[in-house]
Scaffold this active site. Structure first.
Site, PDB file in Angstrom:
ATOM      1  N   LYS A 179     -13.838  48.865  22.466  1.00  0.00           N
ATOM      2  CA  LYS A 179     -13.344  47.536  22.835  1.00  0.00           C
ATOM      3  C   LYS A 179     -12.313  47.061  21.817  1.00  0.00           C
ATOM      4  O   LYS A 179     -12.653  46.744  20.674  1.00  0.00           O
ATOM      5  CB  LYS A 179     -14.477  46.509  22.893  1.00  0.00           C
ATOM      6  CG  LYS A 179     -13.978  45.204  23.508  1.00  0.00           C
ATOM      7  CD  LYS A 179     -14.804  43.986  23.160  1.00  0.00           C
ATOM      8  CE  LYS A 179     -14.348  43.237  21.942  1.00  0.00           C
ATOM      9  NZ  LYS A 179     -13.009  42.648  21.999  1.00  0.00           N
ATOM     10  N   CYS A 287      -6.847  44.100   5.483  1.00  0.00           N
ATOM     11  CA  CYS A 287      -8.109  43.837   4.769  1.00  0.00           C
ATOM     12  C   CYS A 287      -8.034  44.213   3.298  1.00  0.00           C
ATOM     13  O   CYS A 287      -8.837  43.748   2.503  1.00  0.00           O
ATOM     14  CB  CYS A 287      -9.244  44.583   5.459  1.00  0.00           C
ATOM     15  SG  CYS A 287      -8.834  46.286   5.775  1.00  0.00           S
ATOM     16  N   GLU A 384     -11.051  34.858   2.722  1.00  0.00           N
ATOM     17  CA  GLU A 384      -9.976  35.716   3.224  1.00  0.00           C
ATOM     18  C   GLU A 384      -8.982  34.888   4.043  1.00  0.00           C
ATOM     19  O   GLU A 384      -9.352  34.300   5.056  1.00  0.00           O
ATOM     20  CB  GLU A 384     -10.602  36.796   4.105  1.00  0.00           C
ATOM     21  CG  GLU A 384      -9.650  37.889   4.479  1.00  0.00           C
ATOM     22  CD  GLU A 384     -10.317  38.980   5.311  1.00  0.00           C
ATOM     23  OE1 GLU A 384     -11.205  38.653   6.110  1.00  0.00           O
ATOM     24  OE2 GLU A 384      -9.921  40.136   5.158  1.00  0.00           O
TER      25      GLU A 384
HETATM   26  P1  NDP Z   1     -13.096  39.492  14.403  1.00  0.00           P
HETATM   27  O1  NDP Z   1     -14.312  39.752  13.632  1.00  0.00           O
HETATM   28  O2  NDP Z   1     -12.874  38.138  14.951  1.00  0.00           O
HETATM   29  O3  NDP Z   1     -12.985  40.489  15.643  1.00  0.00           O
HETATM   30  C1  NDP Z   1     -13.067  41.885  15.504  1.00  0.00           C
HETATM   31  C2  NDP Z   1     -13.515  42.472  16.813  1.00  0.00           C
HETATM   32  O4  NDP Z   1     -14.868  42.053  17.048  1.00  0.00           O
HETATM   33  C3  NDP Z   1     -12.730  41.989  18.029  1.00  0.00           C
HETATM   34  O5  NDP Z   1     -12.653  43.015  18.976  1.00  0.00           O
HETATM   35  C4  NDP Z   1     -13.597  40.846  18.523  1.00  0.00           C
HETATM   36  O6  NDP Z   1     -13.378  40.516  19.868  1.00  0.00           O
HETATM   37  C5  NDP Z   1     -14.975  41.405  18.301  1.00  0.00           C
HETATM   38  N1  NDP Z   1     -16.006  40.377  18.188  1.00  0.00           N
HETATM   39  C6  NDP Z   1     -15.871  39.077  17.857  1.00  0.00           C
HETATM   40  N2  NDP Z   1     -17.070  38.468  17.842  1.00  0.00           N
HETATM   41  C7  NDP Z   1     -17.989  39.408  18.186  1.00  0.00           C
HETATM   42  C8  NDP Z   1     -19.406  39.395  18.331  1.00  0.00           C
HETATM   43  N3  NDP Z   1     -20.121  38.293  18.132  1.00  0.00           N
HETATM   44  N4  NDP Z   1     -20.026  40.549  18.676  1.00  0.00           N
HETATM   45  C9  NDP Z   1     -19.325  41.681  18.866  1.00  0.00           C
HETATM   46  N5  NDP Z   1     -17.973  41.746  18.758  1.00  0.00           N
HETATM   47  C10 NDP Z   1     -17.313  40.624  18.399  1.00  0.00           C
HETATM   48  O7  NDP Z   1     -11.935  39.950  13.449  1.00  0.00           O
HETATM   49  P2  NDP Z   1     -10.404  39.873  13.729  1.00  0.00           P
HETATM   50  O8  NDP Z   1     -10.061  40.529  15.021  1.00  0.00           O
HETATM   51  O9  NDP Z   1     -10.009  38.458  13.512  1.00  0.00           O
HETATM   52  O10 NDP Z   1      -9.836  40.820  12.570  1.00  0.00           O
HETATM   53  C11 NDP Z   1      -9.660  40.401  11.309  1.00  0.00           C
HETATM   54  C12 NDP Z   1     -10.831  40.784  10.414  1.00  0.00           C
HETATM   55  O11 NDP Z   1     -11.018  42.186  10.396  1.00  0.00           O
HETATM   56  C13 NDP Z   1     -10.552  40.400   8.992  1.00  0.00           C
HETATM   57  O12 NDP Z   1     -11.679  39.804   8.403  1.00  0.00           O
HETATM   58  C14 NDP Z   1     -10.251  41.728   8.319  1.00  0.00           C
HETATM   59  O13 NDP Z   1     -10.483  41.748   6.953  1.00  0.00           O
HETATM   60  C15 NDP Z   1     -11.132  42.643   9.057  1.00  0.00           C
HETATM   61  N6  NDP Z   1     -10.625  44.007   8.903  1.00  0.00           N
HETATM   62  C16 NDP Z   1     -11.311  44.883   8.095  1.00  0.00           C
HETATM   63  C17 NDP Z   1     -10.813  46.158   7.856  1.00  0.00           C
HETATM   64  C18 NDP Z   1     -11.559  47.142   7.004  1.00  0.00           C
HETATM   65  O14 NDP Z   1     -11.159  48.300   6.956  1.00  0.00           O
HETATM   66  N7  NDP Z   1     -12.604  46.758   6.315  1.00  0.00           N
HETATM   67  C19 NDP Z   1      -9.554  46.598   8.435  1.00  0.00           C
HETATM   68  C20 NDP Z   1      -8.929  45.614   9.262  1.00  0.00           C
HETATM   69  C21 NDP Z   1      -9.454  44.355   9.474  1.00  0.00           C
HETATM   70  P3  NDP Z   1     -12.297  39.353  20.209  1.00  0.00           P
HETATM   71  O15 NDP Z   1     -10.993  39.975  20.004  1.00  0.00           O
HETATM   72  O16 NDP Z   1     -12.562  38.951  21.580  1.00  0.00           O
HETATM   73  O17 NDP Z   1     -12.563  38.235  19.226  1.00  0.00           O
END
Ligand code: NDP
Length: 481
Positions: A179, A287, A384
């Site tokens: 997803k 990140c 962040e």
């Molecule tokens: P989110 O946590 O909002 O979303 C990530 C994914 O999770 C999306 O597909 C989102 O869907 C889905 N999601 C949201 N809520 C839920 C839930 N309750 N249960 C299951 N899935 C869910 O993050 P962002 O998309 O805003 O990305 C940014 C974040 O990702 C930052 O905190 C960043 O640091 C982190 N990140 C970490 C990396 C690493 O390697 N450690 C690399 C890149 C990013 P939807 O799009 O519909 O919200």
């Protein structure tokens, strides 16, 4: 858009069991430079997730029984097709995510490289040798696929993250339901199209939808055996909690707040050139972006001036123009978050040394921003921002610098700039982060592991450690005659 991208390359349906499936409810996909609607994609329902998970379950027996070499052939073929489609994938990523066209090709090449790396890595999986540990018995260790992997990706590097997750899962013999973020699904859907021409039906399923519905259901489903999320720390906690109901395996790549420690002997020009990219690559939506610059006091004024000078030269603008170095933030809600962080910090006494404002009236461009006079406990230092915003702090000495660096809840990336190898090695021991760069910040490679400590998550991505995450260890004990 049509002069930039041929619209035929846009896929806007879900892939379930080798079939393209539409849905009643839709999500509009927005171009972040001009806020125009590019297309709309399905908002997958709980039933869609269950259908995809069942398809993946049904496909997993045969896929898991292929030899690693046979699975590798599929991954290598997909890698070649990704490279063959680099122009379309690059343009799609640029219009959907705002990544500058000048650099996005590098992300696609890295994705292709990761497919090839894991194709080979899957052929090297091993365990301890068989042996006799109880009288009259021989023990054998088998390393087996877990079954079905649910993969949830964020919006900051959509294609690269999708490939980073799916390659080890598939190479280890698992089938997948993937997803992408609701904001940036277009390159993942295009990848699904390329994959669907190669892989058996059900091995790769891709669903677009909301995290709150589709993401949660992936964490919940009994037909998903491991859930891997890259996303925010709060999302990670929710996913882990939901997954605990079925005790499925969980792998979390979460947020970061990377420190970059600059010691007195570091050359300001070299540091500034390095951090210009380490902090502002992908508009800081990374990140591991170097966001907390911690400078020992004798070098502070020089570093501040060098950073201001190099960062003010960044070419910010329309990502489809070749000379652009930094594009917009990826979506409107995130843009407002970043703006609020900066405004709040200014209200609480911080000094905006550079930038701090929106650019233009349409789209989500934000000026590269440097903030000083910040308190270690303040929101801008502890949380962040995930945007083109850095803070610069002054440390009394090397020990104080390490103390400030470690004093956050995150533990993903970090760096130290110094010419003293002994001090660099000691710093790398003391820093509580999954990666420490010395005299650089941000370089990555498929062979080396990536993952966080503390609230940045657990489990590793990339490298042989990542493929091991997608396997179960089984003990087979044979009673000898
Ligand atoms: P989110 O946590 O909002 O979303 C990530 C994914 O999770 C999306 O597909 C989102 O869907 C889905 N999601 C949201 N809520 C839920 C839930 N309750 N249960 C299951 N899935 C869910 O993050 P962002 O998309 O805003 O990305 C940014 C974040 O990702 C930052 O905190 C960043 O640091 C982190 N990140 C970490 C990396 C690493 O390697 N450690 C690399 C890149 C990013 P939807 O799009 O519909 O919200």
């Amino acid at each position: 858009m049509s002069s930039f991208l041929n619209e035929d390359v846009i896929e806007n349906r879900n892939l379930i069991n080798g079939e393209w499936v539409d849905s009643k409810d839709k999500i509009e996909i927005i171009n972040p430079i001009n806020e125009e609607v590019i297309t709309s994609v399905p908002a997958a329902t709980v039933e869609d997730v269950e259908k995809a998970a069942l398809a993946a379950r049904n496909a997993s027996f045969n896929w898991g029984r292929l030899t690693p070499k046979d699975r590798a052939d599929f991954l290598i073929e997909l890698s070649n097709r990704v490279l063959g489609d680099i122009d379309n994938l690059s343009k799609l990523e640029t219009i959907n995510s705002g990544h500058p066209i000048s650099v996005v090709g590098g992300e696609i090449k890295s994705a292709a490289d990761r497919l090839k790396f894991f194709a080979g890595a899957g052929r090297t999986l091993e365990g301890r040798s068989a042996g006799e540990y109880a009288p009259g018995y021989t023990s054998i260790i088998r390393r087996e696929p877990i079954g079905v992997a649910g993969l949830i990706t964020p919006w900051n590097y959509p294609l690269l993250t999708a490939v980073t997750k799916m390659s080890p899962a598939l190479a280890a013999g698992n089938t997948i339901v993937l997803k992408p973020s609701e904001q940036t699904p277009l390159t993942t859907l295009r990848l699904a199209k390329l994959a669907n021409e190669i892989f058996p039906a059900g091995v790769i399923n891709v669903l677009t939808g909301f995290g709150d519905v589709a993401g949660k259901q992936l964490a919940k489903s009994r037909n998903i055996d491991i859930i891997s999320l890259t996303g925010g720390t709060n999302t990670g906690k929710q996913v882990a909690q939901i997954a605990s109901e079925t005790l499925k395996k969980v792998h979390l790549e979460l947020g970061g707040k990377a420190p970059s420690i600059i010691l007195d002997d570091a050359n300001p020009e070299i540091v500034a050139e390095s951090l210009k990219w380490a902090s502002f690559w992908n508009a800081g939506q990374d990140c591991s972006a170097a966001t907390r610059i911690i400078v020992t006091k004798a070098n502070y004024d020089n570093i501040l001036q060098s950073l201001k000078s190099s960062i003010s030269k960044l070419k910010v603008g329309d990502p489809s123009i070749k000379s652009t170095e930094m594009g917009p933030l990826t979506h409107s809600k995130h843009f407002k978050n970043v703006e609020n962080f900066v405004n709040n910090s200014e209200k609480s006494g911080a000094k905006i040394e550079l930038g701090g404002k929106k650019i233009g009236s349409k789209g989500f461009l934000f000026q590269p921003t440097i903030i000083t006079n910040v308190d270690q406990k303040s929101e801008i230092v502890q949380n962040e921002v995930f945007g083109p915003v850095i803070t610069i702090q002054k440390a009394e000495d090397n020990f104080h610098a390490i103390e400030l660096a470690n004093d956050v809840k995150y533990g993903l990336g970090s760096s130290v700039f110094t010419n003293d190898v002994g001090i660099a090695m000691e710093a790398s021991r003391r820093l509580k982060f999954g990666t420490v760069w010395i005299n650089d910040h941000g370089a990555v490679t498929a062979e080396m592991p990536w993952g966080g400590f503390k609230e940045s998550g657990y489990g590793k991505e990339r490298s042989i450690y990542s493929i091991e995450e997608y396997t179960n260890i089984k003990h087979v004990m044979i009673k000898l005659p």
